[in-house]
Design a protein around this motif. Structure first.
Motif, PDB file in Angstrom:
ATOM      1  N   ASP A 137       0.827  -1.205   0.000  1.00 22.31           N
ATOM      2  CA  ASP A 137       0.000   0.000   0.000  1.00 22.31           C
ATOM      3  C   ASP A 137       0.866   1.261   0.000  1.00 22.31           C
ATOM      4  O   ASP A 137       1.965   1.266   0.555  1.00 22.31           O
ATOM      5  CB  ASP A 137      -0.890   0.028   1.247  1.00 22.31           C
ATOM      6  N   LEU A 138       0.351   2.327  -0.575  1.00 21.81           N
ATOM      7  CA  LEU A 138       0.997   3.629  -0.520  1.00 21.81           C
ATOM      8  C   LEU A 138       0.720   4.269   0.833  1.00 21.81           C
ATOM      9  O   LEU A 138      -0.427   4.316   1.281  1.00 21.81           O
ATOM     10  CB  LEU A 138       0.455   4.550  -1.624  1.00 21.81           C
ATOM     11  N   TYR A 139       1.776   4.737   1.472  1.00 28.51           N
ATOM     12  CA  TYR A 139       1.675   5.574   2.665  1.00 28.51           C
ATOM     13  C   TYR A 139       2.457   6.844   2.331  1.00 28.51           C
ATOM     14  O   TYR A 139       3.686   6.813   2.292  1.00 28.51           O
ATOM     15  CB  TYR A 139       2.274   4.880   3.889  1.00 28.51           C
ATOM     16  N   GLN A 140       1.737   7.912   2.015  1.00 24.21           N
ATOM     17  CA  GLN A 140       2.393   9.176   1.719  1.00 24.21           C
ATOM     18  C   GLN A 140       2.500   9.994   2.987  1.00 24.21           C
ATOM     19  O   GLN A 140       1.513  10.164   3.699  1.00 24.21           O
ATOM     20  CB  GLN A 140       1.658   9.961   0.635  1.00 24.21           C
ATOM     21  N   MET A 141       3.715  10.497   3.228  1.00 28.23           N
ATOM     22  CA  MET A 141       3.994  11.207   4.468  1.00 28.23           C
ATOM     23  C   MET A 141       4.638  12.547   4.145  1.00 28.23           C
ATOM     24  O   MET A 141       5.265  12.707   3.109  1.00 28.23           O
ATOM     25  CB  MET A 141       4.905  10.352   5.352  1.00 28.23           C
ATOM     26  N   ARG A 142       4.508  13.490   5.077  1.00 35.24           N
ATOM     27  CA  ARG A 142       4.978  14.862   4.867  1.00 35.24           C
ATOM     28  C   ARG A 142       5.623  15.381   6.148  1.00 35.24           C
ATOM     29  O   ARG A 142       5.178  15.050   7.239  1.00 35.24           O
ATOM     30  CB  ARG A 142       3.771  15.693   4.474  1.00 35.24           C
ATOM     31  N   MET A 143       6.663  16.206   5.967  1.00 31.87           N
ATOM     32  CA  MET A 143       7.318  16.822   7.113  1.00 31.87           C
ATOM     33  C   MET A 143       7.817  18.215   6.712  1.00 31.87           C
ATOM     34  O   MET A 143       8.525  18.343   5.717  1.00 31.87           O
ATOM     35  CB  MET A 143       8.507  15.985   7.582  1.00 31.87           C
TER      36      MET A 143
END
Length: 148
Positions: A137-143
């Motif tokens: 699965d895609l897990y898109q994360m941001r910081m």
């Protein structure tokens, strides 16, 4: 030792990808990775230990969006859990910090690895089932870069 990728590293990197398939990558991603190395590398780094390539990971830049993306991370299975991935990620975050106008970092990973990025300060933004391949699965994360 972390150093910039050279085209001479390509075959070793494809081998490294195969060592992480099917656990972290789908077999069909190999051609995408080869194309990335040939056509889309902006900043890509390899990790060597005792002359052996044991890890790699890149950065792609989207200056119009003030954004950098961590890309194609992989660590040799025998070297996972030893801090190499953390060192490589910190190295790339330092490189990104030196780029004017970039204030956000994203990573697109899987359900298997997202907690690694979460520990560094990335926040989950979205998921998509079977994005990379069935079971990955895609897990898109941001910081925000200010956290670096």
């Amino acid at each position: 030792m972390i150093r910039p990728y050279t085209p001479a590293d390509k075959e070793q990197l494809l081998y490294l990808l195969r060592l992480n398939t099917p656990t972290y990558f789908a077999a069909e991603e190999e051609s995408d990775f080869a194309a990335y190395l040939e056509e889309h590398v902006e900043d890509y780094f390899v990790v060597e230990e005792s002359g052996k390539l044991v890890g790699a990971g890149g950065i792609n830049y989207f200056p119009d969006e003030h954004l950098a993306r961590i890309s194609w991370d992989m660590i040799h299975p025998n070297f996972q859990g030893k801090g190499i991935g953390t060192q490589l990620l910190q190295h790339r975050l330092q490189v990104i910090s030196s780029k004017p106008g970039i204030n956000m970092v994203i990573v697109r990973t899987t359900q298997l690895v997202y907690r690694f990025y979460e520990k560094v300060g990335f926040a989950l933004e979205q998921t998509e089932k079977d994005f990379w391949a069935k079971g990955l699965d895609l897990y898109q994360m941001r910081m925000p870069l200010a956290k670096v």
